[in-house]
Write a protein that holds these residues in place. Structure first.
Motif, PDB file in Angstrom:
ATOM      1  N   SER A   4      71.806 -17.071  41.303  1.00 40.01           N
ATOM      2  CA  SER A   4      73.325 -17.487  40.845  1.00 40.01           C
ATOM      3  C   SER A   4      73.992 -18.836  41.556  1.00 40.01           C
ATOM      4  O   SER A   4      74.907 -18.768  41.253  1.00 40.01           O
ATOM      5  CB  SER A   4      73.816 -16.417  40.822  1.00 40.01           C
ATOM      6  OG  SER A   4      73.894 -15.834  42.144  1.00 40.01           O
ATOM      7  N   THR A  21      76.710 -18.387  38.686  1.00 41.05           N
ATOM      8  CA  THR A  21      77.452 -17.446  38.237  1.00 41.05           C
ATOM      9  C   THR A  21      78.435 -17.773  37.249  1.00 41.05           C
ATOM     10  O   THR A  21      78.646 -17.075  36.170  1.00 41.05           O
ATOM     11  CB  THR A  21      78.102 -16.888  39.420  1.00 41.05           C
ATOM     12  OG1 THR A  21      77.178 -16.557  40.483  1.00 41.05           O
ATOM     13  CG2 THR A  21      79.092 -15.603  39.022  1.00 41.05           C
ATOM     14  N   THR A  54      69.656 -10.103  40.474  1.00 42.26           N
ATOM     15  CA  THR A  54      70.608 -11.299  40.986  1.00 42.26           C
ATOM     16  C   THR A  54      70.427 -11.680  42.268  1.00 42.26           C
ATOM     17  O   THR A  54      70.339 -10.347  43.202  1.00 42.26           O
ATOM     18  CB  THR A  54      71.917 -11.075  40.550  1.00 42.26           C
ATOM     19  OG1 THR A  54      72.637 -10.000  41.323  1.00 42.26           O
ATOM     20  CG2 THR A  54      72.234 -11.044  39.019  1.00 42.26           C
ATOM     21  N   CYS A  94      71.672 -14.574  45.614  1.00 41.11           N
ATOM     22  CA  CYS A  94      72.570 -15.656  46.087  1.00 41.11           C
ATOM     23  C   CYS A  94      72.078 -16.106  47.397  1.00 41.11           C
ATOM     24  O   CYS A  94      70.829 -15.833  47.614  1.00 41.11           O
ATOM     25  CB  CYS A  94      74.027 -15.208  46.114  1.00 41.11           C
ATOM     26  SG  CYS A  94      75.092 -16.980  45.826  1.00 41.11           S
ATOM     27  N   ARG A 107      78.889 -10.852  42.297  1.00 43.08           N
ATOM     28  CA  ARG A 107      79.658 -11.642  40.911  1.00 43.08           C
ATOM     29  C   ARG A 107      78.789 -11.728  40.091  1.00 43.08           C
ATOM     30  O   ARG A 107      78.937 -11.452  38.693  1.00 43.08           O
ATOM     31  CB  ARG A 107      80.573 -12.614  41.478  1.00 43.08           C
ATOM     32  CG  ARG A 107      81.690 -12.400  42.351  1.00 43.08           C
ATOM     33  CD  ARG A 107      82.406 -13.738  42.656  1.00 43.08           C
ATOM     34  NE  ARG A 107      81.731 -14.990  42.875  1.00 43.08           N
ATOM     35  CZ  ARG A 107      81.609 -15.253  44.182  1.00 43.08           C
ATOM     36  NH1 ARG A 107      81.843 -14.510  45.288  1.00 43.08           N
ATOM     37  NH2 ARG A 107      80.990 -16.340  44.347  1.00 43.08           N
ATOM     38  N   ALA A 108      77.709 -12.263  40.131  1.00 39.72           N
ATOM     39  CA  ALA A 108      76.570 -12.427  39.105  1.00 39.72           C
ATOM     40  C   ALA A 108      76.305 -10.912  38.316  1.00 39.72           C
ATOM     41  O   ALA A 108      75.962 -11.097  37.115  1.00 39.72           O
ATOM     42  CB  ALA A 108      75.412 -13.048  39.721  1.00 39.72           C
TER      43      ALA A 108
END
Length: 152
Positions: A48, A67, A86, A88, A98-99
């Protein structure tokens, strides 16, 4: 007085519920690596991060979907019956959270990979860069020097 016991531990039933719930929402880099190696059907790993971050290095086979592009791009790129994971940068970043939330809002089954790209690299797993594949030695503070498995 015990620092550990200055707050009473949860009752066993509450602890089971808590830790079971955490495992339904999260996975770790070793488990993702094992499933990718085993070619588990319908598992889609999503990076993301930004384009620059992706080019610097990412998990081979991952899908790049920043994202802020998930809401409009996921349905055209990823089947809705997929199991999405997901990631990051790492533990200091909540981008994967958040993703994962964005995918959940679209109806996907989703887990967040704790440790992110940082721990993928630190465990000595292969990364794809703009110039090719790269493997760094496992960090002995995060994985066994053999980088086979932590055994946990």
């Amino acid at each position: 007085m015990s620092a550990v016991l200055s707050t009473a531990p949860a009752a066993s039933a509450d602890a089971v519920a808590h830790f079971s719930a955490r495992l339904t929402f999260q996975t770790d880099v070793s488990d993702v690596h094992a499933d990718l190696h085993a070619a588990v059907d319908n598992l889609i790993v999503v990076d993301s991060r930004s384009e620059e971050s992706w080019d610097q290095g990412h998990i081979p086979g991952a899908v790049h979907l920043p994202t802020d592009q998930i809401a409009e791009g996921a349905l055209g790129l990823i089947m809705t019956d997929a199991m999405v994971v997901t990631y990051c940068w790492g533990p200091g970043c909540n981008g994967s959270t958040r993703a994962a939330l964005a995918f959940a809002r679209l109806g996907y089954r989703v887990k967040e990979m704790i440790g992110g790209y940082e721990y993928w690299v630190r465990e000595g797993f292969t990364v794809q860069t703009a110039t090719g594949l790269l493997v760094q030695p496992a960090d002995p503070l995060t994985a066994p020097a053999s980088a086979i498995s932590c055994g946990c």
